[in-house]
Design an enzyme around this catalytic site. Structure first.
Site, mmCIF file in Angstrom:
data_model
loop_
_atom_site.group_PDB
_atom_site.id
_atom_site.type_symbol
_atom_site.label_atom_id
_atom_site.label_comp_id
_atom_site.label_asym_id
_atom_site.label_seq_id
_atom_site.Cartn_x
_atom_site.Cartn_y
_atom_site.Cartn_z
ATOM 1 N N GLN A 27 67.938 1.390 53.651
ATOM 2 C CA GLN A 27 68.462 0.457 54.747
ATOM 3 C C GLN A 27 67.286 0.200 55.809
ATOM 4 O O GLN A 27 66.245 0.817 55.685
ATOM 5 C CB GLN A 27 69.390 1.155 55.566
ATOM 6 C CG GLN A 27 69.303 2.515 56.055
ATOM 7 C CD GLN A 27 70.392 3.546 56.072
ATOM 8 O OE1 GLN A 27 71.380 3.090 56.312
ATOM 9 N NE2 GLN A 27 70.222 4.875 56.359
ATOM 10 N N HIS A 43 81.226 10.862 69.576
ATOM 11 C CA HIS A 43 81.052 11.961 68.752
ATOM 12 C C HIS A 43 81.938 13.348 69.231
ATOM 13 O O HIS A 43 82.220 14.040 68.427
ATOM 14 C CB HIS A 43 79.465 12.492 68.772
ATOM 15 C CG HIS A 43 78.630 11.593 68.006
ATOM 16 N ND1 HIS A 43 77.781 10.760 68.451
ATOM 17 C CD2 HIS A 43 78.485 11.305 66.714
ATOM 18 C CE1 HIS A 43 77.100 10.026 67.564
ATOM 19 N NE2 HIS A 43 77.581 10.329 66.442
ATOM 20 N N ASP A 95 71.858 11.179 61.942
ATOM 21 C CA ASP A 95 71.162 11.336 63.403
ATOM 22 C C ASP A 95 71.409 12.528 63.953
ATOM 23 O O ASP A 95 70.690 12.664 65.137
ATOM 24 C CB ASP A 95 71.951 9.944 64.148
ATOM 25 C CG ASP A 95 73.549 10.066 64.373
ATOM 26 O OD1 ASP A 95 74.029 11.270 64.226
ATOM 27 O OD2 ASP A 95 74.190 9.189 64.456
ATOM 28 N N ASP A 127 73.258 13.299 53.542
ATOM 29 C CA ASP A 127 72.801 11.671 54.081
ATOM 30 C C ASP A 127 72.106 11.191 52.983
ATOM 31 O O ASP A 127 70.990 11.709 52.729
ATOM 32 C CB ASP A 127 72.349 11.524 55.487
ATOM 33 C CG ASP A 127 72.402 10.469 56.179
ATOM 34 O OD1 ASP A 127 72.892 10.156 57.147
ATOM 35 O OD2 ASP A 127 71.665 9.458 55.341
ATOM 36 N N ASP A 139 73.567 10.534 47.490
ATOM 37 C CA ASP A 139 74.799 9.605 47.669
ATOM 38 C C ASP A 139 75.986 10.779 47.942
ATOM 39 O O ASP A 139 76.145 11.333 47.084
ATOM 40 C CB ASP A 139 74.988 8.766 46.509
ATOM 41 C CG ASP A 139 76.092 7.858 46.753
ATOM 42 O OD1 ASP A 139 76.069 6.745 47.148
ATOM 43 O OD2 ASP A 139 77.205 8.470 46.168
ATOM 44 N N ALA A 140 76.786 10.344 48.976
ATOM 45 C CA ALA A 140 77.932 11.265 49.086
ATOM 46 C C ALA A 140 78.863 11.188 47.934
ATOM 47 O O ALA A 140 79.507 12.489 47.775
ATOM 48 C CB ALA A 140 78.544 10.946 50.574
ATOM 49 N N ASP A 148 81.102 10.425 58.572
ATOM 50 C CA ASP A 148 80.456 9.669 59.578
ATOM 51 C C ASP A 148 79.559 8.340 59.047
ATOM 52 O O ASP A 148 78.490 8.544 59.097
ATOM 53 C CB ASP A 148 80.009 10.253 60.747
ATOM 54 C CG ASP A 148 79.514 9.331 61.835
ATOM 55 O OD1 ASP A 148 80.185 8.368 61.836
ATOM 56 O OD2 ASP A 148 78.811 9.808 62.688
#
Ligand SMILES: Cc1cc2nc3c(=O)[nH]c(=O)nc-3n(C[C@H](O)[C@H](O)[C@H](O)COP(=O)(O)OP(=O)(O)OC[C@H]3O[C@@H](n4cnc5c(N)ncnc54)[C@H](O)[C@@H]3O)c2cc1C
Lengths: 539, 515
Positions: free
Chosen positions: B250, B280, B304, B324, B358-359, B378
């Site tokens: 990305q 959050h 993040d 992630d 990849d989740a 998230d």
């Protein structure tokens, strides 16, 4: 013909649209490697050349299945389900699967031929059973079959490249005139009508397997028309509707509108659902190679690869079969009570030259295919609707490409790596000529075709390709030419000759996984009946 | 006495050269002021508080110029050569000042000292230019006229700069390219003056090679600026881009302005440092309040580190697994001081384990017995098919299978106000996967009204307690988050499956209205 000029090559295989688009452009540098696979072509050639080795050993088996494609493997599957385990499957190639075989590399497995299976309708019992057995479906308490979300073709399923960008779906809507759209709507209405139609015996007009469909005179009469004639008779003359319908003919039958019987052309659209809408389908990264692995696993060591059957001689009871083990050079005489010849019709007539077979085999025209698997290090540039499972280029002679990783959660190689499986059917009217063309292609020619074809939609495709391998399918796909589907030769073709039974998708005049399975199971059940078993037919 | 034609030609050449020299002064002074404006603009962008920053930068710059003027007296011999060298130095230091400051910001802990040092350095160098020039020209012109002319040209340059900077340069080029373009101009002036001052210059060839080198460097910088940020990209964001990187998955962009910063993934806002705590806290604490235990926590997405910051407030958390897909994202959360400060170094905590996968693939391959007490999900909004698959029944079935008894999960579910059908499609999909869902929503000013889906594998009550000391949530506030007014109330939606990806279609249709 040995060498093609670049323009001839593009024109002959991809058609004027691609040839013109690439005209004057530099030929690609092809900074990647690859090879023409399918080395076992030579084994097939041995047979065609009349190779007749002398057996050195003699063995016995109750049932001998010749051909390890879907049909042969399904015959074995049927026998196993009935508890008959004394059989052998002999497959000429080093890998089983025939036209449903798959390959694999560090990035992903990928198909070399058949790549999907539409979700079966309830009347296709054996396909349902297979789906349940493979874990692709579950039966709910109310009896409904639910298919596994992970194995159903994921969205988006199809996109079409037209003019300068991709659009969702397969019908070329972008830039279509009102007349085009009207023709498309009228065609769909016809498809819906045929999908919903039931004959006096409650059978669909068109079904899969085809034996479940109607044989009413007005349906059968469609076989005498070509699909082109049928469109003409409906007043569907626009370029777009003809392209759309011809795409189906090229995709499923490897032939043109003129070369397809209207019965077959409509069967493609109207056999899978009641509503005439697109069907759900099951697919895997390796395509129908997934089904092959499942069936091969069940057959276990009874499946022998690298074994060419050169002769089948009927005896008073059973038959004598000559099998040549390509790796060891050993030649074996197998005495068997029952034979299943699960190989293409033309090949069957060669190893088993029974007068009826020899006389009628020439009616089974099979088309040639070129399949390329391009391993990409990253995705190419692409404008418009995002990448789908099936990606089709309007106006090209190719059938576009399928993305192997579309169905997987994970793949090897760098992020964005994948394999594109690119398909081209040689729809040339004369199958022998198509075959000659196919074998005149060099690896470079084939790679150039792929790049030239995809470059219109993906300008940087060449720099994304890491490796490109090519498979030539010589006599790959039976052509349901007008009049053939309901011809006496075709209808007789499934009948056993003595203890020799026949199975292969050719026998339906349609090249489909379900038809291959149907004939495999039918042959298996014929043998079970001769063994005196009470069987509840799965057909 | 009549002048001969040769003499006349000589005089004409001399006036032409003098005019040329004045043009050079004009250019040099324009550049000088643009550097000053650039540094001031940058300081107010990234540090906020524009009045203070602008006046600080101007003050430092002006006094540095004074210092430079003072230093100029120590330059004695070979003034012409010194002038060319000075131009090259200004080209490099001034030209690269803004890009260097942009690169430093977010990467170094103490940005201000670097900012002021760079401003002082550029100011000093620019301060030397005009006095040196005066001394070079003194030999050619009457001193009184000279001073008057040079000074008026200098002020004209300032006027030009103050007009060009806001009207043409920044809108067309952006800050980084503006500064590099001025560097290029200084370099060209340097090269040009090797002709103008040729008589006073020894070893011309070598000097010109050096000029060419500097010009090339600035040109390369300009080309390279595309690598930092593309012009098109800068136009997309309302605040200046201070970090931009294309990872394998990305485009990660951080913008800063008015004293806060924002993270964007593929152009979509992920958080703003002003109000991310509302998001959050709303995502994490209700799930913790609902869960029976907190030992083993899973975070999917959230590279993040901000959700993890909230999670680590709980002393009974033993282990956090963060999945992630993008290593560049978690690296940024650890390495960029501004982000690390915001997440309080959460990803460096020894309880946290990072997985880059990849989740969906990771969940599918998890050993069947793996269980989590809390799972925080998230992901970016489902605006494309690769993200859409992370909101399907397939995904939620896998998630449910790995929830411990009494375990709870919270899923970011886009805005129930702006994308109402999408929001309820997510809840409906989770229910179809066998989860019991309690949707909630919070107001996050930079996003709007935002929604989450709190869920368990068994029916459960709305939780009542959050830890004390939160900035946004309190026990009193909590029940209200689960109340949906008429404009947010449930709407029917289809179940999102891998083979229909209906959510991406809802989402597209709903957000298109706001574009
Ligand atoms: C490019 C391509 C794409 C296709 N895509 C699809 C699709 O997506 N979906 C679909 O349903 N169908 C598709 N098909 C149709 C496909 O042919 C059938 O699905 C199915 O694989 C046919 O199986 P079969 O067993 O009848 O025949 P085959 O695949 O022809 O199998 C015959 C086997 O017999 C072996 N054999 C031949 N001669 C001998 C001998 N003398 N001794 C020993 N062994 C021998 C061959 O090596 C081969 O393995 C596709 C076909 C092609 C060519």
């Amino acid at each position: 013909m040995t060498r093609f000029t670049r323009r001839d090559l593009l024109l002959a295989f991809l058609g004027p649209a691609v040839a013109t688009a690439c005209h004057g452009g530099k030929p690609p540098a092809l900074a990647f490697e690859g090879a023409i696979l399918g080395a076992n072509d030579s084994r097939g050639h041995l047979l065609r050349a009349g190779f007749k080795p002398t057996p050195q050993v003699q063995t016995r088996t109750a049932v001998l299945i010749i051909g390890g494609g879907i049909a042969g493997l399904s015959a074995a599957w049927r026998l196993s389900r009935a508890g008959v385990e004394d059989y052998r499957i002999l497959e000429l190639d080093a890998e089983p699967g025939g036209t449903s075989r798959a390959g694999s590399n560090a990035v992903t497995p990928f198909p070399w031929g058949a790549h999907y299976l539409p979700c079966p309708q309830p009347h296709a019992r054996s396909v349902e059973l297979l789906a349940l057995e493979m874990g692709a479906a579950e039966r709910r308490s109310d009896g409904q079959l639910v298919f596994d979300e992970a194995q159903l073709c994921r969205a988006p399923q199809e996109r079409l490249f037209i003019a300068d960008r991709w659009y969702e779906g397969l019908y070329p809507r972008a830039g279509a005139t009102l007349r085009d759209l009207d023709e498309f709507a009228r065609f769909q209405a016809e498809v819906r009508r045929f999908s919903a139609l039931r004959d006096g015996q409650g059978r669909r007009a068109f079904a899969v397997p085809m034996e479940h469909g109607s044989d009413d005179a007005d349906i059968v009469a469609l076989d005498r028309l070509s699909m082109s004639d049928w469109l003409e008779a409906q007043g569907l003359r626009g370029e777009r509707i003809r392209w759309f319908v011809e795409y189906g003919c090229r995709d499923d039958y490897g032939t043109t509108l003129q070369g397809t019987s209207a019965w077959a052309g409509l069967h493609y659209h109207a056999s899978r659902t009641d509503h005439g809408g697109p069907e759900d389908l099951l697919t895997w990264p390796e395509g129908n190679g997934h089904i092959v692995s499942h069936l091969a696993r069940r057959a276990g060591r009874r499946l022998e690869t690298g074994v060419v059957v050169t002769e089948v001689r009927p005896l008073e009871r059973g038959a004598e079969v000559v099998a040549f083990h390509a790796d060891t050079g050993r030649c074996e005489r197998v005495l068997t009570d029952h034979v299943v010849l699960a190989i293409p019709r033309v090949a069957a007539a060669r190893v088993f030259p029974h007068p009826r077979l020899v006389a009628e085999a020439s009616g089974f025209h099979a088309g040639a295919w070129l399949v390329a698997n391009a391993t990409l290090r990253r995705r190419p540039l692409s404008r418009g609707f995002p990448e789908a499972w099936d990606n089709v280029l309007y106006g090209s002679g190719s059938l576009g490409y399928v993305v192997a990783t579309h169905q997987s959660d994970r793949h090897g190689g760098p992020p964005g790596a994948t394999v594109f499986t690119w398909y081209l059917s040689l729809t040339h009217a004369d199958p022998a000529e198509a075959h000659r063309w196919l074998y005149a292609l060099s690896w470079r020619d084939a790679a150039e075709l792929v790049v030239a074809d995809l470059r219109r939609a993906h300008p940087d495709i060449e720099s994304c390709i890491e490796r490109l391998d090519v498979w030539r399918w010589g006599h790959a796909m039976i052509r349901p030419r007008p009049g053939f589907v309901f011809s006496p030769e075709r209808r007789r073709a499934s009948q056993a000759l003595g203890d020799v039974h026949f199975a292969h998708t050719d026998l339906s005049a349609l090249s489909l996984m379900e038809e291959a399975q149907y004939h495999g199971i039918r042959a298996g059940e014929e043998i079970l009946a001769r063994l005196g078993r009470q069987v509840d037919s799965l057909l | 006495m009549a002048r001969g034609p040769r003499e006349a030609a000589g005089a004409r050449a001399a006036t032409a050269r003098t005019t040329a020299l004045f043009v050079a002064v004009l250019l040099v002074s324009t550049c000088g002021l643009v550097y000053e404006l650039g540094a001031g603009a940058l300081a107010s962008y990234v540090l906020g508080d524009s009045v203070t920053q602008f006046s600080l930068v101007i003050g430092i710059y002006l006094s540095a110029m004074g210092l430079g003027a003072h230093f100029s007296r120590y330059l004695e011999r070979g003034l012409a050569r010194r002038f060319v060298d000075l131009e090259l130095a200004v080209a490099l230091v001034g030209g690269f000042s803004v890009p260097v400051l942009f690169l430093c910001f977010g990467r170094v802990a103490h940005f201000r000292p670097i900012l002021y040092a760079v401003v002082a350095l550029v100011g000093t160098l620019v301060g030397v230019e005009i006095p040196l020039f005066l001394r070079i020209l003194r030999r050619r012109l009457d001193f009184k006229d000279l001073v008057a002319n040079v000074l008026s040209v200098d002020y004209l340059g300032a006027l030009l700069a103050s007009l060009l900077f806001p009207l043409l340069l920044v809108p067309r080029l952006g800050l980084v390219r503006t500064s590099l373009a001025m560097g290029l101009v200084n370099g060209l002036v340097g090269l040009w003056s090797t002709w103008l001052l040729a008589e006073e210059l020894p070893a011309l060839g070598w000097l010109r090679v050096r000029c060419a080198g500097v010009i090339l460097a600035c040109a390369a910088g300009l080309a390279g600026a595309n690598w930092m940020t593309s012009l098109a990209e800068e136009a997309l964001f309302s605040d200046p881009i201070i970090y931009s990187r294309q990872s394998a998955y990305q485009r990660i962009v951080i913008t800063a302005g008015r004293g806060s910063f924002q993270l964007f993934l593929d152009g979509n806002l992920q958080f703003s440092s002003v109000d991310e705590y509302r998001y959050h806290e709303g995502l994490v604490h209700p799930a913790f309040a609902a869960a029976a235990r907190h030992e083993n926590v899973l975070v999917l997405g959230g590279g993040d580190g901000l959700a993890v910051r909230e999670i680590l407030r709980y002393p009974d958390v033993h282990r956090v697994t963060l999945v992630d897909i993008d290593p560049a994202m978690t690296a940024l959360a650890v390495d960029l001081p501004m982000v690390r400060e915001l997440n309080r170094s959460s990803l460096l905590d020894r309880r946290v384990r990072l997985v880059h996968e990849d989740a969906l693939a990771w969940l599918a391959d998890l050993p069947p017995e793996a269980r989590f007490d809390v799972a925080i999900v998230d992901f970016p909004d489902p605006n494309n098919f690769s993200l859409g698959k992370l909101y399907t029944t397939r995904f939620y079935r896998l998630l449910r299978a790995h929830l411990a008894p009494g375990g709870a999960t919270a899923v970011q579910s886009t805005s129930p106000l702006l994308a109402r059908t999408s929001f309820w499609c997510i809840a409906t999909t989770m229910e179809a996967a066998g989860l019991f869902v309690r949707p909630l929503h919070v107001a996050v000013p930079s996003f709007g009204e935002w929604g989450f889906a709190l869920a368990e594998a068994q029916p459960f009550e709305i939780p009542g307690h959050v830890p004390p000391g939160l900035r946004f949530l309190s026990d009193a506030l909590l029940p209200g988050l689960f109340v949906f007014g008429p404009d947010l109330a449930r709407v029917p939606a289809e179940v999102n499956r891998l083979d229909n990806q209906i959510l991406v279609q809802y989402y597209e249709a709903e957000w298109r209205r706001f574009e």
